[in-house]
Design an enzyme around this catalytic site. Structure first.
Site, PDB file in Angstrom:
ATOM      1  N   HIS A 139       0.833  -1.205   0.000  1.00 16.99           N
ATOM      2  CA  HIS A 139       0.000   0.000   0.000  1.00 16.99           C
ATOM      3  C   HIS A 139       0.873   1.263   0.000  1.00 16.99           C
ATOM      4  O   HIS A 139       0.555   2.253   0.642  1.00 16.99           O
ATOM      5  CB  HIS A 139      -0.995  -0.010   1.164  1.00 16.99           C
ATOM      6  CG  HIS A 139      -2.064  -1.037   0.955  1.00 16.99           C
ATOM      7  ND1 HIS A 139      -3.150  -0.816   0.127  1.00 16.99           N
ATOM      8  CD2 HIS A 139      -2.193  -2.299   1.420  1.00 16.99           C
ATOM      9  CE1 HIS A 139      -3.914  -1.902   0.118  1.00 16.99           C
ATOM     10  NE2 HIS A 139      -3.355  -2.828   0.880  1.00 16.99           N
ATOM     11  N   SER A 178      -1.998 -13.339  -9.922  1.00 13.00           N
ATOM     12  CA  SER A 178      -2.341 -14.148 -11.090  1.00 13.00           C
ATOM     13  C   SER A 178      -2.935 -13.275 -12.192  1.00 13.00           C
ATOM     14  O   SER A 178      -2.706 -13.534 -13.382  1.00 13.00           O
ATOM     15  CB  SER A 178      -3.317 -15.265 -10.701  1.00 13.00           C
ATOM     16  OG  SER A 178      -4.436 -14.738 -10.028  1.00 13.00           O
ATOM     17  N   ASP A 211       2.486  -4.786  -9.384  1.00  9.31           N
ATOM     18  CA  ASP A 211       2.365  -6.178  -9.804  1.00  9.31           C
ATOM     19  C   ASP A 211       2.779  -6.347 -11.269  1.00  9.31           C
ATOM     20  O   ASP A 211       3.510  -7.274 -11.619  1.00  9.31           O
ATOM     21  CB  ASP A 211       0.923  -6.666  -9.618  1.00  9.31           C
ATOM     22  CG  ASP A 211       0.423  -6.449  -8.200  1.00  9.31           C
ATOM     23  OD1 ASP A 211       1.259  -6.186  -7.313  1.00  9.31           O
ATOM     24  OD2 ASP A 211      -0.798  -6.522  -7.980  1.00  9.31           O
ATOM     25  N   TYR A 240      -9.928  -1.469  -0.792  1.00 11.69           N
ATOM     26  CA  TYR A 240      -8.686  -0.977  -1.401  1.00 11.69           C
ATOM     27  C   TYR A 240      -8.886   0.470  -1.869  1.00 11.69           C
ATOM     28  O   TYR A 240      -8.067   1.351  -1.607  1.00 11.69           O
ATOM     29  CB  TYR A 240      -8.310  -1.878  -2.574  1.00 11.69           C
ATOM     30  CG  TYR A 240      -6.994  -1.566  -3.240  1.00 11.69           C
ATOM     31  CD1 TYR A 240      -5.845  -2.286  -2.926  1.00 11.69           C
ATOM     32  CD2 TYR A 240      -6.888  -0.567  -4.195  1.00 11.69           C
ATOM     33  CE1 TYR A 240      -4.634  -2.018  -3.537  1.00 11.69           C
ATOM     34  CE2 TYR A 240      -5.692  -0.272  -4.813  1.00 11.69           C
ATOM     35  CZ  TYR A 240      -4.565  -1.005  -4.491  1.00 11.69           C
ATOM     36  OH  TYR A 240      -3.364  -0.715  -5.105  1.00 11.69           O
TER      37      TYR A 240
HETATM   38  C1  GLA Z   1      -2.403  -4.990  -4.968  1.00 14.69           C
HETATM   39  C2  GLA Z   1      -2.236  -3.911  -6.037  1.00 14.69           C
HETATM   40  C3  GLA Z   1      -0.843  -3.299  -5.980  1.00 14.69           C
HETATM   41  C4  GLA Z   1      -0.487  -2.849  -4.574  1.00 14.69           C
HETATM   42  C5  GLA Z   1      -0.796  -3.948  -3.555  1.00 14.69           C
HETATM   43  C6  GLA Z   1      -0.613  -3.481  -2.141  1.00 14.69           C
HETATM   44  O1  GLA Z   1      -1.559  -6.074  -5.241  1.00 14.69           O
HETATM   45  O2  GLA Z   1      -2.458  -4.447  -7.322  1.00 14.69           O
HETATM   46  O3  GLA Z   1      -0.748  -2.233  -6.898  1.00 14.69           O
HETATM   47  O4  GLA Z   1      -1.121  -1.642  -4.245  1.00 14.69           O
HETATM   48  O5  GLA Z   1      -2.109  -4.449  -3.684  1.00 14.69           O
HETATM   49  O6  GLA Z   1       0.720  -3.175  -1.916  1.00 14.69           O
END
Ligand code: GLA
Length: 336
Positions: free
Chosen positions: A15, A102, A144, A193
């Site tokens: 985060h 994934s 990611d 989120y």
């Molecule tokens: C998910 C989101 C990422 C990041 C994480 C938390 O994986 O896709 O961009 O914000 O949560 O670190």
């Protein structure tokens, strides 16, 4: 044509990406493979991991039609502006919905399968991030997708989400990284989120970019919830480089302490943990050969990552830092 893109596990720095902060994920050996034949105005993919078929007429429009995993395929085709399709099959050895990205791995593999000459890793990551946002409705950051594309064998990646620079950090050969699923699917993750992201933006409206904020700046935030959110981000941004330095020198004890601090901060200040994740971390931490553990990724369920001596745990998935998708696409064999 074969394109592979790995999943990822985040070692520390959660985060923080969507406020331009620091993260330290690593691409792992598990991932998504697309095999097929390029050509024609349609993307038509079946999957070994999920039912149904993704059928996307090109060019894909801005409004998403497909649902489920096919929605991710359609969104990638749309953001790339793909004109030439592919007929093929998707396989994945990543557990779905476990917090090992994934979906990012699917997006990157499809993007590479459709258009392997995208040579700019950051630009491709941005496009795949946009596809993820469109398909999932979650305003995710770039960690990611960039990790999947830029992974380096044997290394974690220190990513600065302000300038998107990527610095590989060697993972010591005598460190084992184990991912353990909580058994909790990450429900509510989407709306919660987005709420956390809004909280961070509200905090930044008061004290400026969280990346540049000091602990003293945080004290000026009156609202206790926003103050706690900012405290997590600012302290996590400090833990990431400390962890990277400790990892590079093989100081696994220091790494483990930082992981435990990160988990506490995510649980108490950012409120993205669950009782189950807290219990897992508490149970793992004192076990012989375990240096530290923390929730990894968005939280609200999903996985815990532990740093251990080799063989210390007999549960979970031991993950190895693997090469990213870009390295793999260089050896793609195009036969159609
Ligand atoms: C998910 C989101 C990422 C990041 C994480 C938390 O994986 O896709 O961009 O914000 O949560 O670190």
């Amino acid at each position: 044509m074969t394109a592979f893109a790995p999943g990822r596990v985040n070692l520390i720095g959660d985060h923080t990406d969507y406020t331009g902060g620091l993260v330290l994920p690593m691409a792992i050996q598990m991932g998504t493979t697309v095999t097929g034949r390029r050509g024609g105005p349609v993307v038509r993919l079946t999957s070994g991991a999920a039912p149904g078929e993704a059928v996307v007429d090109l060019p894909a429009g801005p409004t998403l039609i497909a649902t489920g995993w096919a929605g991710y395929v359609e969104a990638v085709a749309a953001v790339l502006g793909a004109g030439v399709g592919i007929t093929g099959h998707v396989t994945s050895d990543l557990p779905i919905g476990a917090g090992l990205s994934s979906s990012a791995s699917l997006e990157v593999a499809v993007a590479l399968a459709l258009n392997s000459d995208v040579s700019d890793a950051v630009e491709l990551a941005r496009l795949c991030q946009e596809a993820e946002q469109r398909a999932s409705g979650v305003p995710c950051g770039i960690m990611d997708q960039l990790t999947s594309i830029a992974g380096v064998e044997g290394h974690a990646l220190l990513i600065d989400c302000t300038d998107l620079s990527v610095q590989p950090v060697p993972v010591p050969a005598d460190a084992e990284i184990v991912v353990i699923h909580s058994g909790q699917e990450r429900r509510l993750a989407g709306s919660a989120y987005a709420e956390r992201r809004r909280d961070c933006e509200a905090a930044a409206d008061q004290i400026g970019p969280l990346r540049l904020a000091s602990p003293g700046d945080i004290d000026q935030i009156h609202d206790p919830r926003l103050r706690a959110r900012a405290r997590h981000v600012v302290s996590e941004n400090a833990r990431v480089p400390a962890f990277a330095a400790a990892l590079a020198t093989g100081d696994l004890r220091a790494c483990g302490e930082l992981m435990l601090e990160s988990h506490r901060s995510l649980a108490l200040d950012f409120e993205v943990s669950t009782d189950r994740l807290d219990q897992m971390v508490e149970d793992l931490a004192p076990r012989p050969g375990v240096y530290g553990a923390r929730l990894t990724g968005a939280g609200f369920g999903g996985c815990v990552v532990a740093l251990t001596d080799p063989g210390a745990l007999d549960e979970g998935w031991p993950v190895r830092p693997s090469a990213g998708a870009r390295a793999v696409v260089r050896v793609v064999r195009v036969d159609g």
